[in-house]
Design a protein around this motif. Structure first.
Motif, PDB file in Angstrom:
ATOM      1  N   ILE A  80     119.055 165.487  13.520  1.00  0.00           N
ATOM      2  CA  ILE A  80     117.709 165.672  14.060  1.00  0.00           C
ATOM      3  C   ILE A  80     117.260 167.128  13.893  1.00  0.00           C
ATOM      4  O   ILE A  80     116.120 167.423  13.502  1.00  0.00           O
ATOM      5  CB  ILE A  80     117.685 165.260  15.541  1.00  0.00           C
ATOM      6  N   LEU A  82     118.204 169.393  11.674  1.00  0.00           N
ATOM      7  CA  LEU A  82     117.882 169.743  10.293  1.00  0.00           C
ATOM      8  C   LEU A  82     116.592 169.067   9.849  1.00  0.00           C
ATOM      9  O   LEU A  82     115.833 169.628   9.064  1.00  0.00           O
ATOM     10  CB  LEU A  82     119.045 169.369   9.373  1.00  0.00           C
ATOM     11  N   ALA A  83     116.327 167.861  10.373  1.00  0.00           N
ATOM     12  CA  ALA A  83     115.049 167.216  10.040  1.00  0.00           C
ATOM     13  C   ALA A  83     113.889 168.040  10.585  1.00  0.00           C
ATOM     14  O   ALA A  83     112.868 168.226   9.907  1.00  0.00           O
ATOM     15  CB  ALA A  83     115.018 165.805  10.614  1.00  0.00           C
ATOM     16  N   ILE A  84     114.043 168.561  11.797  1.00  0.00           N
ATOM     17  CA  ILE A  84     112.987 169.405  12.360  1.00  0.00           C
ATOM     18  C   ILE A  84     112.827 170.673  11.531  1.00  0.00           C
ATOM     19  O   ILE A  84     111.704 171.119  11.237  1.00  0.00           O
ATOM     20  CB  ILE A  84     113.304 169.734  13.831  1.00  0.00           C
ATOM     21  N   VAL A  86     113.477 171.065   8.372  1.00  0.00           N
ATOM     22  CA  VAL A  86     112.806 170.732   7.106  1.00  0.00           C
ATOM     23  C   VAL A  86     111.319 170.534   7.328  1.00  0.00           C
ATOM     24  O   VAL A  86     110.490 171.028   6.554  1.00  0.00           O
ATOM     25  CB  VAL A  86     113.456 169.467   6.496  1.00  0.00           C
TER      26      VAL A  86
ATOM     27  N   VAL B  71     120.507 171.106   2.953  1.00  0.00           N
ATOM     28  CA  VAL B  71     119.222 171.600   3.471  1.00  0.00           C
ATOM     29  C   VAL B  71     118.964 173.029   2.997  1.00  0.00           C
ATOM     30  O   VAL B  71     117.830 173.396   2.665  1.00  0.00           O
ATOM     31  CB  VAL B  71     119.204 171.483   5.005  1.00  0.00           C
ATOM     32  N   LEU B  75     115.603 173.739   0.837  1.00  0.00           N
ATOM     33  CA  LEU B  75     114.537 174.623   1.279  1.00  0.00           C
ATOM     34  C   LEU B  75     114.506 175.918   0.500  1.00  0.00           C
ATOM     35  O   LEU B  75     113.537 176.660   0.566  1.00  0.00           O
ATOM     36  CB  LEU B  75     114.708 174.929   2.769  1.00  0.00           C
ATOM     37  N   GLY B 179     119.248 158.573  15.876  1.00  0.00           N
ATOM     38  CA  GLY B 179     119.297 159.744  15.013  1.00  0.00           C
ATOM     39  C   GLY B 179     118.794 159.453  13.617  1.00  0.00           C
ATOM     40  O   GLY B 179     117.998 160.223  13.059  1.00  0.00           O
ATOM     41  N   GLY B 182     115.027 158.823  13.764  1.00  0.00           N
ATOM     42  CA  GLY B 182     114.321 160.066  14.037  1.00  0.00           C
ATOM     43  C   GLY B 182     114.269 160.974  12.828  1.00  0.00           C
ATOM     44  O   GLY B 182     113.237 161.601  12.552  1.00  0.00           O
ATOM     45  N   ALA B 183     115.360 161.047  12.083  1.00  0.00           N
ATOM     46  CA  ALA B 183     115.362 161.890  10.888  1.00  0.00           C
ATOM     47  C   ALA B 183     114.355 161.391   9.870  1.00  0.00           C
ATOM     48  O   ALA B 183     113.617 162.179   9.263  1.00  0.00           O
ATOM     49  CB  ALA B 183     116.762 161.919  10.283  1.00  0.00           C
ATOM     50  N   LEU B 186     110.819 162.199  11.143  1.00  0.00           N
ATOM     51  CA  LEU B 186     110.484 163.621  11.145  1.00  0.00           C
ATOM     52  C   LEU B 186     110.223 164.149   9.740  1.00  0.00           C
ATOM     53  O   LEU B 186     109.359 165.006   9.542  1.00  0.00           O
ATOM     54  CB  LEU B 186     111.614 164.416  11.785  1.00  0.00           C
ATOM     55  N   THR B 187     110.959 163.680   8.768  1.00  0.00           N
ATOM     56  CA  THR B 187     110.810 164.236   7.422  1.00  0.00           C
ATOM     57  C   THR B 187     109.842 163.448   6.568  1.00  0.00           C
ATOM     58  O   THR B 187     109.631 163.794   5.414  1.00  0.00           O
ATOM     59  CB  THR B 187     112.166 164.279   6.712  1.00  0.00           C
TER      60      THR B 187
END
Lengths: 105, 247
Positions: A80, A82-84, A86, B71, B75, B179, B182-183, B186-187
């Protein structure tokens, strides 16, 4: 002489305290969100070490089971988090938490 | 022998932890984290938690650190962070003082109450627990000998699905599902708006005087917000070129 030394729980607890301290200090010092997550992982590992050390000393399997649950929570937290990161970085491509001071956007 | 293993693994894990905090490049920090996790896994083996040592290596070093690295690369934030600059004046010193003070306080308390703070039964009681298998408290789930790795895994499996822990296990499954969902949520890219927000002060090319004069000559209303007009100009130029090339 070091061979004969018996390692009691206090050694593991001291190591756990040191690891936790380094993690907490890093969380306060660093400003990169990814490195801050790594410091949180350090603190969770210190807690795990203390759990297993106590579990062995008490002869109780509950310590190991707690570590298993902590592992699952850590994995979910990292996903969660790392998703935030990103999602935030896509809008603000600067890798510092100081610039992310508002909830909006 | 246990002492040698302990000190080697302790040095590895502490060095890795210092590397996480002190190394400037996030990729190097992630690799130091792997060293720490392996050190902690060796401690787990030393403490006869064989299954969790394997899980530690597989889940932490194999999944979580890889996720971090993924990640970082995604990024493109793997440039070095200047660790010398202090964003808030005096924050470094206060953090060092606070953390060091807490550590020293903990050590003092530990020395003062060395017998009481761990809550460990005395040496004799401990011996009898381990060898005779007598219960400290009959409510606890006890390890059998603990020496055999297979027995450790069997014990953990039985205990996880016993009535004492099975509800927590099911909650854990729910947490993992949340989880994943949610991931994904969120993305997920919302339609249309994913360009980065403008900076606080616009880059120097927008402050050019000739640009402002041109905008006023055109009669644009929002010449003060040059960020909005600049992408439009470039888009129209691009479309013009493409039209010319197609003709």
């Amino acid at each position: 002489m070091i061979f004969g030394l018996s390692i009691g729980p206090e050694y593991y607890l001291a190591l756990s305290a040191l690891l936790f301290t380094i993690g907490a200090g890093g969380l306060l010092i660093r400003r990169n969100p990814l490195v801050m997550f790594m410091c949180i992982e350090l603190m969770l590992n210190a807690a795990n070490l203390a759990f297993i050390s106590f579990g062995k000393e008490m002869g109780d399997l509950g310590g190991q089971l707690s570590v298993l649950f902590v592992l699952v929570v850590a994995a979910a937290e990292v996903v969660i988090g790392l998703a935030i990161v990103v999602a935030v970085m896509r809008r603000r491509p600067k890798a510092s938490v100081d610039e992310v001071s508002v909830l909006r956007g | 022998m246990e002492a040698v293993t302990f000190f080697i693994a302790a040095i590895v894990s502490l060095a890795g932890a210092c590397g996480v905090v002190l190394l400037k490049n996030p990729v190097h920090a992630a690799l130091s984290l792997v060293a720490t996790l392996f050190g902690v896994a060796i401690h787990f083996i030393n403490l006869e938690a064989y299954f969790l040592a394997a899980v530690q290596v597989i889940v932490y070093a194999g999944a979580i650190v890889i996720l971090f690295l993924f990640v970082i690369m995604l990024l493109g934030v793997d440039r070095a962070e200047s660790i010398k600059t202090d964003p808030i004046i005096g924050q470094r010193q206060i953090a060092t003082l606070a953390v060091g003070g807490i550590l020293v306080l903990g050590a003092l308390i530990g020395v003062a109450f060395s017998g009481d703070v761990t809550g460990v039964p005395s040496e004799n009681a401990q011996k009898s627990t381990y060898e005779g298998g007598t219960a400290i408290n009959s409510d606890h789930v006890h390890t059998n000998d603990g020496v055999n790795p297979d027995q450790n895994i069997k014990d953990i499996g039985r205990a996880l699905f016993s009535t004492r822990y099975v509800f927590a296990l099911e909650i854990t499954a729910l947490l993992l599902t949340i989880g994943v969902v949610g991931a994904v949520v969120l993305t997920r890219r919302p339609k249309g708006e994913f360009e980065p927000l403008p900076d606080e002060d616009p880059p120097s090319i927008y402050k050019d005087d000739s640009k402002n004069i041109n905008l006023e000559a055109i009669g644009s209303e929002h010449s003060d917000t040059a960020d909005d007009t600049k992408p439009n100009d470039s888009e129209t130029e691009v479309t013009d070129e493409t039209e010319v090339s197609s003709e």
